[in-house]
Write a protein that holds these residues in place. Structure first.
Motif, PDB file in Angstrom:
ATOM      1  N   ILE A  63      62.744 -41.619 -12.521  1.00  0.00           N
ATOM      2  CA  ILE A  63      62.339 -42.643 -11.550  1.00  0.00           C
ATOM      3  C   ILE A  63      60.872 -42.463 -11.167  1.00  0.00           C
ATOM      4  O   ILE A  63      60.171 -43.418 -10.855  1.00  0.00           O
ATOM      5  CB  ILE A  63      63.241 -42.581 -10.300  1.00  0.00           C
ATOM      6  N   GLY A  64      60.402 -41.193 -11.192  1.00  0.00           N
ATOM      7  CA  GLY A  64      59.007 -40.913 -10.868  1.00  0.00           C
ATOM      8  C   GLY A  64      58.776 -40.704  -9.394  1.00  0.00           C
ATOM      9  O   GLY A  64      57.836 -41.277  -8.818  1.00  0.00           O
ATOM     10  N   ILE A  65      59.641 -39.892  -8.755  1.00  0.00           N
ATOM     11  CA  ILE A  65      59.461 -39.599  -7.333  1.00  0.00           C
ATOM     12  C   ILE A  65      59.325 -38.093  -7.141  1.00  0.00           C
ATOM     13  O   ILE A  65      59.715 -37.303  -8.006  1.00  0.00           O
ATOM     14  CB  ILE A  65      60.630 -40.146  -6.472  1.00  0.00           C
ATOM     15  N   LEU A  93      51.594 -42.193   1.379  1.00  0.00           N
ATOM     16  CA  LEU A  93      50.953 -42.443   0.090  1.00  0.00           C
ATOM     17  C   LEU A  93      51.802 -43.357  -0.799  1.00  0.00           C
ATOM     18  O   LEU A  93      51.551 -43.490  -1.996  1.00  0.00           O
ATOM     19  CB  LEU A  93      50.717 -41.112  -0.642  1.00  0.00           C
ATOM     20  N   GLN A  94      52.831 -43.976  -0.173  1.00  0.00           N
ATOM     21  CA  GLN A  94      53.749 -44.879  -0.872  1.00  0.00           C
ATOM     22  C   GLN A  94      54.486 -44.161  -2.012  1.00  0.00           C
ATOM     23  O   GLN A  94      54.725 -44.725  -3.083  1.00  0.00           O
ATOM     24  CB  GLN A  94      53.013 -46.118  -1.393  1.00  0.00           C
ATOM     25  N   GLN A  95      54.823 -42.928  -1.747  1.00  0.00           N
ATOM     26  CA  GLN A  95      55.581 -42.119  -2.701  1.00  0.00           C
ATOM     27  C   GLN A  95      56.901 -41.724  -2.057  1.00  0.00           C
ATOM     28  O   GLN A  95      56.953 -41.302  -0.910  1.00  0.00           O
ATOM     29  CB  GLN A  95      54.774 -40.859  -3.068  1.00  0.00           C
ATOM     30  N   ARG A  96      58.009 -41.886  -2.792  1.00  0.00           N
ATOM     31  CA  ARG A  96      59.310 -41.503  -2.286  1.00  0.00           C
ATOM     32  C   ARG A  96      59.568 -40.011  -2.525  1.00  0.00           C
ATOM     33  O   ARG A  96      58.978 -39.407  -3.421  1.00  0.00           O
ATOM     34  CB  ARG A  96      60.414 -42.324  -2.970  1.00  0.00           C
ATOM     35  N   THR A  97      60.465 -39.450  -1.733  1.00  0.00           N
ATOM     36  CA  THR A  97      60.807 -38.027  -1.837  1.00  0.00           C
ATOM     37  C   THR A  97      62.300 -37.865  -2.065  1.00  0.00           C
ATOM     38  O   THR A  97      63.117 -38.408  -1.315  1.00  0.00           O
ATOM     39  CB  THR A  97      60.420 -37.270  -0.552  1.00  0.00           C
ATOM     40  N   LEU A  98      62.655 -37.130  -3.111  1.00  0.00           N
ATOM     41  CA  LEU A  98      64.058 -36.808  -3.374  1.00  0.00           C
ATOM     42  C   LEU A  98      64.276 -35.336  -3.051  1.00  0.00           C
ATOM     43  O   LEU A  98      63.655 -34.458  -3.662  1.00  0.00           O
ATOM     44  CB  LEU A  98      64.432 -37.090  -4.838  1.00  0.00           C
ATOM     45  N   LEU A  99      65.129 -35.073  -2.089  1.00  0.00           N
ATOM     46  CA  LEU A  99      65.463 -33.703  -1.716  1.00  0.00           C
ATOM     47  C   LEU A  99      66.791 -33.321  -2.359  1.00  0.00           C
ATOM     48  O   LEU A  99      67.816 -33.969  -2.124  1.00  0.00           O
ATOM     49  CB  LEU A  99      65.563 -33.568  -0.197  1.00  0.00           C
ATOM     50  N   PHE A 100      66.763 -32.267  -3.157  1.00  0.00           N
ATOM     51  CA  PHE A 100      67.986 -31.754  -3.766  1.00  0.00           C
ATOM     52  C   PHE A 100      68.406 -30.486  -3.030  1.00  0.00           C
ATOM     53  O   PHE A 100      67.636 -29.512  -2.971  1.00  0.00           O
ATOM     54  CB  PHE A 100      67.769 -31.455  -5.246  1.00  0.00           C
ATOM     55  N   GLY A 122      65.508 -43.623   5.328  1.00  0.00           N
ATOM     56  CA  GLY A 122      64.982 -43.788   3.976  1.00  0.00           C
ATOM     57  C   GLY A 122      63.804 -42.889   3.666  1.00  0.00           C
ATOM     58  O   GLY A 122      63.265 -42.926   2.555  1.00  0.00           O
ATOM     59  N   LEU A 123      63.377 -42.079   4.647  1.00  0.00           N
ATOM     60  CA  LEU A 123      62.262 -41.159   4.416  1.00  0.00           C
ATOM     61  C   LEU A 123      62.602 -40.189   3.288  1.00  0.00           C
ATOM     62  O   LEU A 123      61.748 -39.873   2.451  1.00  0.00           O
ATOM     63  CB  LEU A 123      61.946 -40.384   5.698  1.00  0.00           C
ATOM     64  N   ILE A 124      63.849 -39.741   3.263  1.00  0.00           N
ATOM     65  CA  ILE A 124      64.309 -38.799   2.246  1.00  0.00           C
ATOM     66  C   ILE A 124      65.502 -39.389   1.515  1.00  0.00           C
ATOM     67  O   ILE A 124      66.405 -39.952   2.137  1.00  0.00           O
ATOM     68  CB  ILE A 124      64.729 -37.451   2.890  1.00  0.00           C
ATOM     69  N   THR A 125      65.474 -39.299   0.204  1.00  0.00           N
ATOM     70  CA  THR A 125      66.670 -39.559  -0.598  1.00  0.00           C
ATOM     71  C   THR A 125      67.309 -38.206  -0.864  1.00  0.00           C
ATOM     72  O   THR A 125      66.670 -37.310  -1.410  1.00  0.00           O
ATOM     73  CB  THR A 125      66.323 -40.245  -1.931  1.00  0.00           C
ATOM     74  N   LEU A 126      68.554 -38.056  -0.448  1.00  0.00           N
ATOM     75  CA  LEU A 126      69.224 -36.760  -0.530  1.00  0.00           C
ATOM     76  C   LEU A 126      70.197 -36.731  -1.696  1.00  0.00           C
ATOM     77  O   LEU A 126      71.011 -37.650  -1.874  1.00  0.00           O
ATOM     78  CB  LEU A 126      69.992 -36.483   0.767  1.00  0.00           C
ATOM     79  N   ILE A 127      70.111 -35.679  -2.502  1.00  0.00           N
ATOM     80  CA  ILE A 127      71.167 -35.383  -3.466  1.00  0.00           C
ATOM     81  C   ILE A 127      71.669 -33.976  -3.148  1.00  0.00           C
ATOM     82  O   ILE A 127      70.917 -33.011  -3.217  1.00  0.00           O
ATOM     83  CB  ILE A 127      70.686 -35.465  -4.924  1.00  0.00           C
ATOM     84  N   GLY A 128      72.920 -33.891  -2.751  1.00  0.00           N
ATOM     85  CA  GLY A 128      73.533 -32.594  -2.475  1.00  0.00           C
ATOM     86  C   GLY A 128      74.449 -32.210  -3.615  1.00  0.00           C
ATOM     87  O   GLY A 128      75.088 -33.072  -4.228  1.00  0.00           O
ATOM     88  N   ALA A 129      74.509 -30.928  -3.918  1.00  0.00           N
ATOM     89  CA  ALA A 129      75.400 -30.425  -4.959  1.00  0.00           C
ATOM     90  C   ALA A 129      76.386 -29.468  -4.324  1.00  0.00           C
ATOM     91  O   ALA A 129      76.013 -28.608  -3.520  1.00  0.00           O
ATOM     92  CB  ALA A 129      74.609 -29.719  -6.053  1.00  0.00           C
ATOM     93  N   THR A 130      77.656 -29.620  -4.669  1.00  0.00           N
ATOM     94  CA  THR A 130      78.678 -28.753  -4.102  1.00  0.00           C
ATOM     95  C   THR A 130      79.808 -28.533  -5.095  1.00  0.00           C
ATOM     96  O   THR A 130      80.133 -29.426  -5.880  1.00  0.00           O
ATOM     97  CB  THR A 130      79.242 -29.336  -2.790  1.00  0.00           C
ATOM     98  N   THR A 131      80.368 -27.338  -5.043  1.00  0.00           N
ATOM     99  CA  THR A 131      81.572 -27.053  -5.830  1.00  0.00           C
ATOM    100  C   THR A 131      82.820 -27.257  -4.981  1.00  0.00           C
ATOM    101  O   THR A 131      83.937 -27.147  -5.482  1.00  0.00           O
ATOM    102  CB  THR A 131      81.554 -25.598  -6.345  1.00  0.00           C
TER     103      THR A 131
END
Length: 389
Positions: A63-65, A93-100, A122-131
């Motif tokens: 995506i380029g973030i 800076l019109q750049q999105r941030t993905l927090l993993f 919408g400041l942060i797009t969150l991707i969480g990982a869990t087992t």
């Protein structure tokens, strides 16, 4: 210093990614998120080595973030603050941030709450990982703002493809026999990281990798235990049936098998909580308290010390008197509710907050007394003879 093989082989694009076709093929969610370049908050739920981290990195890259990765095991409050400040700078800076967030289930409620307003805005797009099952481990507000994506253990076929890809890229295909590849895939348990780590060590141990070299590298033949597969359910079924049949020796044996194979101890504890009401119920009202305390003990101390609590509880449940009264009564009540969904509440049982309702007979004859039995009973007229217990 060279990176581990598993890290060097990590795919950079979705087209390089092997497995999880239910998410990555054309028309499926991960492919669509990338094609439309629409960052979306997600919770990846799957076993170790199923590709959660890799997919998060691929999404951000394609995506380029800006991609920020933290581990819930080591992250502190200052790390969270730093991420938010970086996201604000990116936003200007019109750049999105993905927090993993790896192992997001290790964050407590307060730590998860800290992300909520920034995900919501919408400041942060969150991707969480869990087992772990996110229904139990991730706070409801975060779940409602994310899509839960279930990853499966890699199939044996996918594992073979992952191993062969690594051999090709490392230019060592001729050094590893076909049977060794098959064995590496089989003992990996669907975990790509395990397979590649075993392969890396096997290549270091011998110029020619055979099944015997693989066994040496892996140290032992890992139990064939797919937590989402038939063997998993067969073992838990045998465990439950042994407790139900009051065979304490069999129950403890199957419990030990599950622990040795790496089963989630909270899954085992949850099943014992269910068993306590379903199969013991009124025959031993203390069983539910013991099973619930066992679940809480596992939450607080984990393994290996938590094994004492698991074996204590399993032995006690297996040796307890058994009764299906609660379960039979529950199913009977549920059936009655389904068969008579509109049965009228008797007037004498209805709430009477106004004088008009009292004049109409609401709450008539009811007394505020302990164990008061109304002469007209408590069930709707058409169900007055119904008995569950």
């Amino acid at each position: 210093m060279e990176q581990p093989l598993a890290e060097r082989m990590r795919p950079k694009t979705l087209d390089e990614y092997i497995g999880q076709n239910h998410l990555t093929k054309q028309g499926e969610i991960i492919r669509e998120i990338i094609n439309k370049k629409q960052p979306t908050s997600l919770i990846f739920w799957g076993p170790p080595g199923s590709g959660k981290t890799t997919l998060a990195r691929i999404i951000a890259g394609e995506i380029g973030i800006d991609f920020v990765e933290i581990s819930a095991v080591t992250a502190k409050k200052a790390d969270v603050t730093t991420v938010v400040e970086r996201a604000r700078t990116n936003w200007s800076l019109q750049q999105r941030t993905l927090l993993f967030v790896d192992e997001i289930h290790r964050f407590n409620k307060a730590q998860q709450d800290a992300f909520l307003p920034h995900v919501e805005s919408g400041l942060i797009t969150l991707i969480g990982a869990t087992t772990e099952n996110p229904s139990f481990e991730v706070i409801t507000p975060l779940l409602s703002r994310s899509r839960v994506i279930i990853l499966q253990p890699h199939s044996n076929e996918d594992m073979v493809s992952i191993i062969k890809r690594a051999l090709k890229l490392e230019k060592v295909t001729k050094r590893v026999s076909a049977k060794a590849v098959d064995l590496l895939a089989e003992i990996s348990g669907g975990d790509a990281r395990v397979a590649l780590s075993n392969l890396e060590l096997a290549l270091q141990l011998s110029e020619k990798v055979t099944p015997d070299v693989v066994k040496t590298a892996a140290q032992k033949r890992l139990p064939g235990y797919d937590k989402g597969g038939e063997y998993h359910y067969n073992l838990i079924s045998a465990f439950i049936k042994s407790m139900r049949g009051s065979d304490v020796n069999a129950a403890l044996y199957y419990l030990a098998r599950m622990i040795d194979a790496g089963e989630d101890p909270k899954f085992i504890a949850r099943r014992m909580v269910i068993f306590a009401s379903e199969d013991i119920g009124l025959a031993g009202n203390g069983a539910l308290a013991l099973a619930t305390a066992t679940f809480q003990a596992i939450e607080r101390i984990g393994l290996p010390e938590g094994q004492y609590s698991l074996f204590h509880c399993a032995a006690a449940l297996a040796k307890s008197k058994k009764s299906r009264e609660v379960a039979d009564a529950m199913y009977g009540a549920l059936k009655a509710a389904k068969d008579f969904p509109d049965a009228q509440i008797p007037l004498h049982l209805r709430n009477a907050p106004t004088q008009l309702m009292k004049d109409l007979g609401y709450a008539s004859g009811t007394k505020w007394e302990a164990d008061f039995k109304h002469p007209k009973g408590f069930l709707p007229e058409e169900l007055k003879d119904l008995k569950f217990l």
